[in-house]
Design a protein around this motif. Sequence first.
Motif, PDB file in Angstrom:
ATOM      1  N   ALA A 117       0.848  -1.192   0.000  1.00  0.00           N
ATOM      2  CA  ALA A 117       0.000   0.000   0.000  1.00  0.00           C
ATOM      3  C   ALA A 117       0.881   1.239   0.000  1.00  0.00           C
ATOM      4  CB  ALA A 117      -0.911   0.023   1.226  1.00  0.00           C
ATOM      5  N   PRO A 118       0.472   2.281  -0.718  1.00  0.00           N
ATOM      6  CA  PRO A 118       1.234   3.530  -0.666  1.00  0.00           C
ATOM      7  C   PRO A 118       0.971   4.262   0.642  1.00  0.00           C
ATOM      8  CG  PRO A 118      -0.749   3.851  -1.947  1.00  0.00           C
ATOM      9  CD  PRO A 118      -0.733   2.398  -1.550  1.00  0.00           C
ATOM     10  N   THR A 119       1.836   5.200   0.963  1.00  0.00           N
ATOM     11  CA  THR A 119       1.558   6.140   2.040  1.00  0.00           C
ATOM     12  C   THR A 119       0.640   7.218   1.479  1.00  0.00           C
ATOM     13  OG1 THR A 119       3.701   5.748   3.069  1.00  0.00           O
ATOM     14  CG2 THR A 119       2.558   7.792   3.661  1.00  0.00           C
ATOM     15  N   ILE A 120      -0.442   7.506   2.176  1.00  0.00           N
ATOM     16  CA  ILE A 120      -1.400   8.515   1.705  1.00  0.00           C
ATOM     17  C   ILE A 120      -1.304   9.728   2.614  1.00  0.00           C
ATOM     18  CG2 ILE A 120      -3.825   9.032   1.296  1.00  0.00           C
ATOM     19  CD1 ILE A 120      -4.202   6.062   0.639  1.00  0.00           C
ATOM     20  N   SER A 121      -0.803  10.832   2.064  1.00  0.00           N
ATOM     21  CA  SER A 121      -0.530  12.034   2.851  1.00  0.00           C
ATOM     22  C   SER A 121      -1.499  13.164   2.554  1.00  0.00           C
ATOM     23  CB  SER A 121       0.908  12.503   2.586  1.00  0.00           C
ATOM     24  OG  SER A 121       1.843  11.486   2.890  1.00  0.00           O
ATOM     25  N   ILE A 122      -2.633  12.845   1.929  1.00  0.00           N
ATOM     26  CA  ILE A 122      -3.634  13.862   1.609  1.00  0.00           C
ATOM     27  C   ILE A 122      -4.989  13.420   2.138  1.00  0.00           C
ATOM     28  CG2 ILE A 122      -2.460  14.745  -0.447  1.00  0.00           C
ATOM     29  CD1 ILE A 122      -4.415  13.015  -2.097  1.00  0.00           C
ATOM     30  N   ALA A 123      -5.887  14.401   2.293  1.00  0.00           N
ATOM     31  CA  ALA A 123      -7.250  14.117   2.735  1.00  0.00           C
ATOM     32  C   ALA A 123      -8.227  14.089   1.566  1.00  0.00           C
ATOM     33  CB  ALA A 123      -7.696  15.165   3.751  1.00  0.00           C
ATOM     34  N   ASP A 124      -7.821  14.628   0.422  1.00  0.00           N
ATOM     35  CA  ASP A 124      -8.705  14.789  -0.732  1.00  0.00           C
ATOM     36  C   ASP A 124      -8.484  13.654  -1.730  1.00  0.00           C
ATOM     37  OD1 ASP A 124     -10.141  15.557  -2.939  1.00  0.00           O
ATOM     38  OD2 ASP A 124      -9.111  17.467  -3.238  1.00  0.00           O
TER      39      ASP A 124
END
Length: 375
Positions: free
Chosen positions: A200-207
Motif C-alpha cells: 500500500a502507498p503512504t497517503i498524505s492527503i485528505a482529498d
Amino acid sequence: TFKLDKTDTELTDLNEQDLFTMLGLQNKKPGTIVWVYEDPTGYGAIDGWERVFLQYHRQIWSIFLNKCKAAGLRVIEYPEGNENWVWWHERNAEECVISTNENQFELPLIETGTYDCIVYWGDGTSDVITAWNKPEKKHTYATPGKYTIKVTGELSGWKFKDNNRLKFVSTDNWNGLNITTPRVFTNCANWVGKSTAVGAPTISIADFDNMFERCYSLNGDNLNSWGPQIANVTSMEEMFINCYNFNRRLDNWDVSNVTSLKKTFKNAYSFDQTLNTWNVGNVLWLSDTFYGCQQLNQSFSEWRPLNCTTTSRMFFDCPNFNGRLNDWSDSLDNLSDVSQMFEYCSNFNQPLYSWDVSNVTNFSRMFRFCGKYNQ
C-alpha cells in the motif's frame, strides 16, 4: 508496468440526432475517445476547443453508450448542469499534452515532490533521480513494448497529467509510493491492474476526489490493500466515476473520517461489491453515490449515516439493486432530501417502514420507475 504504443485520441462533434452511425463512429478504431458535452444553450467554439453538444433523452443516451462500448470507443462526459465546465476544460486540455513518443516514458513527478531513488527501467538500464525536473526522468527505449519499471528509495509525489497516463497498465507493489497530491490517476484510461499486486502507498492527503476518475479499464491492482492508509481521507467525491469495468473489493478501507461520498461510484457500471463494513457515521452527503451502477445488488444494512443530510439519487438507475436498508431506522435524524433516491431501480422492493423521515422535506420522485416496489 507501462505499455508504450500509439494511442488515438480525438474530439468528435456530436449533434443531438446523430448518435452513432451519422457520426461515422462505426469507422473509428477501438480506443478512440469521444468527448461529449451536455449544454441546452447550443454549441460552438470554446477557447480553441470544439464543444460537443447533446440534448438527449435518457433511453437514447443509453443506446448510444452501449454502441460506443461495443465498438471499443471511450466516452468522456463533461460535467452536467451548473458545474464549472471551464475548470474541467482547462484540466482536460492539460491532460491531453503529448510529452513522450511511442518508445518513451516519463515519470510523473511533481514540483513539490521529494525524490532520492534509483529507477530501473526494465531494459537493463537505470538512473538516479534526486529532483522532479531531472532530465533522466524521461527514458527512451530501443523499441516500443511492455516494460516493468522498478523504483527503490524515496518517491514522494506522483501525478499523471499528460499522455504518459495512457501508458500505465498495472502495478506489482505499491510500497514506497507516497501520494501527496489529488487526482493522481485521473484519466489513466488503459490502467487494467493485476490481481497479484501487493502493499500500500503512504497517503498524505485528505482529498481523494476524482482519484480514479475515467480509469475505464481498471479492475485490479488490489486497491483493497490500501485499507488502513485510507483513514486520512475526508472526501471521496467522484472517486471512481466512469470506471466502467471496476468491480473489486474495497471492504478493507477505513472511511471513518470521510464526510462526502458524492458521485463516488457514478457510472461504475460493473461495480457489485459489499461495502457493508464501511463506517459512514461522518458522511454528510450520499447524493449520487451509486448513480448508474448497473450491476449493484448489495446489502447496506450495517451502514449508519447518522450525519447524512441527503441521499438524493443515491441509487439512481441501479436496475438490479434490491439491498436491505430498513436497519437505518435510527440513523436518519439529519436527513432532509431523498429525492430520486431509487429512481429507475426497477427491481427494488425492500421494506423501509422503520425509517424516521420526520425531517425530510424533499421526497420528489423517490420511487419513480420502481416497477416492482410494493411496500
